[in-house]
Design a protein around this motif. Structure first.
Motif, short mmCIF file in Angstrom:
data_model
loop_
_atom_site.label_atom_id
_atom_site.label_comp_id
_atom_site.label_asym_id
_atom_site.label_seq_id
_atom_site.Cartn_x
_atom_site.Cartn_y
_atom_site.Cartn_z
N SER A 172 -38.27 17.34 -14.12
CA SER A 172 -37.31 16.37 -14.65
C SER A 172 -36.78 16.84 -15.99
N LEU A 173 -35.51 16.57 -16.25
CA LEU A 173 -34.89 16.88 -17.54
C LEU A 173 -34.63 15.55 -18.25
N ARG A 174 -35.61 15.16 -19.07
CA ARG A 174 -35.61 13.82 -19.66
C ARG A 174 -34.42 13.59 -20.58
N GLY A 175 -33.93 14.66 -21.20
CA GLY A 175 -32.82 14.49 -22.11
C GLY A 175 -31.51 14.15 -21.43
N LEU A 176 -31.43 14.44 -20.13
CA LEU A 176 -30.20 14.16 -19.39
C LEU A 176 -30.25 12.83 -18.62
N ILE A 177 -31.44 12.28 -18.47
CA ILE A 177 -31.60 11.08 -17.63
C ILE A 177 -30.86 9.86 -18.18
N PRO A 178 -30.98 9.52 -19.47
CA PRO A 178 -30.33 8.27 -19.94
C PRO A 178 -28.83 8.20 -19.67
N ASN A 179 -28.11 9.28 -19.95
CA ASN A 179 -26.67 9.26 -19.72
C ASN A 179 -26.33 9.14 -18.24
N GLU A 180 -27.12 9.82 -17.39
CA GLU A 180 -26.85 9.72 -15.95
C GLU A 180 -27.11 8.32 -15.43
N LEU A 181 -28.22 7.73 -15.84
CA LEU A 181 -28.52 6.37 -15.38
C LEU A 181 -27.50 5.38 -15.95
N GLY A 182 -27.01 5.67 -17.14
CA GLY A 182 -26.02 4.79 -17.75
C GLY A 182 -24.72 4.74 -16.98
N LYS A 183 -24.45 5.76 -16.20
CA LYS A 183 -23.24 5.77 -15.36
C LYS A 183 -23.38 4.87 -14.14
N GLY A 184 -24.62 4.48 -13.83
CA GLY A 184 -24.86 3.59 -12.71
C GLY A 184 -24.87 4.25 -11.35
N PHE A 185 -24.95 5.59 -11.35
CA PHE A 185 -24.94 6.30 -10.05
C PHE A 185 -26.22 7.09 -9.82
#
Length: 335
Positions: A172-185
């Protein structure tokens, strides 16, 4: 029965492996690849079991088994769906950011569809294209491979469709997760290729350790040579594999070769968050979890994510101390 795929072409070469992981014999005359075996399981599984029995009895000589020559059992798969069956892990994630966890999380599994076209070999490096700011993390999990699963299968019946069990490092790349989840997809860039241990095992071969759709043994992780975690995979697993498979198949059938993951194995301690192994706990199956606990306790995390040159190893042992699936050993490298 234990099976593995030697590195060969895109889909590997299927071999049958002895219980002690010392010997192997080619299964080419029965099935050239594991996917081929799964597609024809009803007609080939008995032949593979017979070959395994002959290898165990010494009736076929076979060859020395080299884990480093193996790919993941399925080098690529039609489907990789990863759940989050250990709700303790989910609860900690949300608590660390002061978010309430919906009650539905205890009754309705979380699941995402990961990339399955390019799994890593168990000894292959984790190659990242940029800097360490991606928040590189490992996740030690249990996974199953299914046969064909009909749409709408019950959780109880779903257990009959499990063909093989294995363990996985779900990178997992934790630094990229918040922005991706924030997109709702959901996840995409934050979930690179995963690696599975060299060997997969039939549920029957696990004996009493496999019951109730759960694998009741510790999953051991090392980070840079130090024991990082050894949580019991059968404890605190809110949803068993029957429930996870039924969830995945609620509105569509699953084809033979579908991989279903448990999510990060996570144990509580005395009803609260776990403790590091050095403090008498069973530790953790990912760096994010200890960072969550540090945040809850101290207001900020102190354990860093993986850096270039860091090494992770994941393995599971039977009651006699014998490695069941072989060992995942990976080093983080820069591309």
């Amino acid at each position: 029965m234990k099976l593995a795929s030697l590195i060969s072409g895109r889909d590997g070469q299927l071999v049958v492996v002895s219980d002690d992981l010392s010997r192997m014999v080619s299964a080419a005359e029965i099935a050239p690849t594991l996917q081929n075996a799964l597609d024809n399981w009803d007609s080939v599984s008995a032949k593979l079991e017979d070959l395994h029995a002959k290898l165990q009895r010494g009736e076929v000589e076979g060859q020395a088994f080299d884990q480093a020559a193996c790919h993941s059992p399925l080098p690529r798969a039609y489907q990789w769906a990863d759940g989050s069956a250990y709700v303790n892990h989910v609860e900690l994630v949300r608590k660390a950011r002061n978010a309430e966890m919906p009650e539905s999380f205890w009754t309705d599994p979380l699941m995402y569809q990961g990339g399955s076209d390019s799994f890593l070999a168990p000894r292959a490096p984790i190659v990242m294209p940029q800097d360490e700011g991606f928040g590189i993390d490992f996740e030690a999990e249990v996974a199953v491979i299914t046969g064909d699963v009909p749409m709408g299968v019950s959780a109880e019946e779903a257990l009959n469709h499990i063909r093989l069990v294995m363990i996985v490092n779900d990178v997992s790349l934790r630094g990229l997760i918040p922005n991706e989840l924030g997109k709702g997809f959901g996840f995409f860039q934050s979930k690179p290729s995963s690696a599975f241990a060299p060997v997969c095992v039939t549920p029957a071969a696990l004996g009493e350790s496999w019951k109730g759709g759960k694998l009741h043994l510790p999953l051991v992780s090392h980070l840079n040579g130090e024991v990082f975690g050894k949580p019991e995979a059968g404890v605190d697993m809110t949803f068993d594999f029957g429930q996870l498979i039924a969830h995945a198949a609620r509105t569509r059938p699953l084809c033979a070769g579908t991989i279903i993951g448990s999510g990060t194995v996570s144990n509580k301690l005395d009803g609260g968050p776990g403790k590091p192994v050095a403090e008498g706990g069973v530790g953790y199956s990912c760096i994010a979890e200890i960072r969550m606990i540090e945040t809850i306790k101290d207001g900020k995390p102190s354990t860093p994510f993986m850096k270039f040159g860091d090494a992770v190893a994941i393995e599971m042992f039977d009651q006699g101390g014998q490695s069941i699936f072989g060992r995942i050993e990976q080093v983080v490298e820069k591309s």
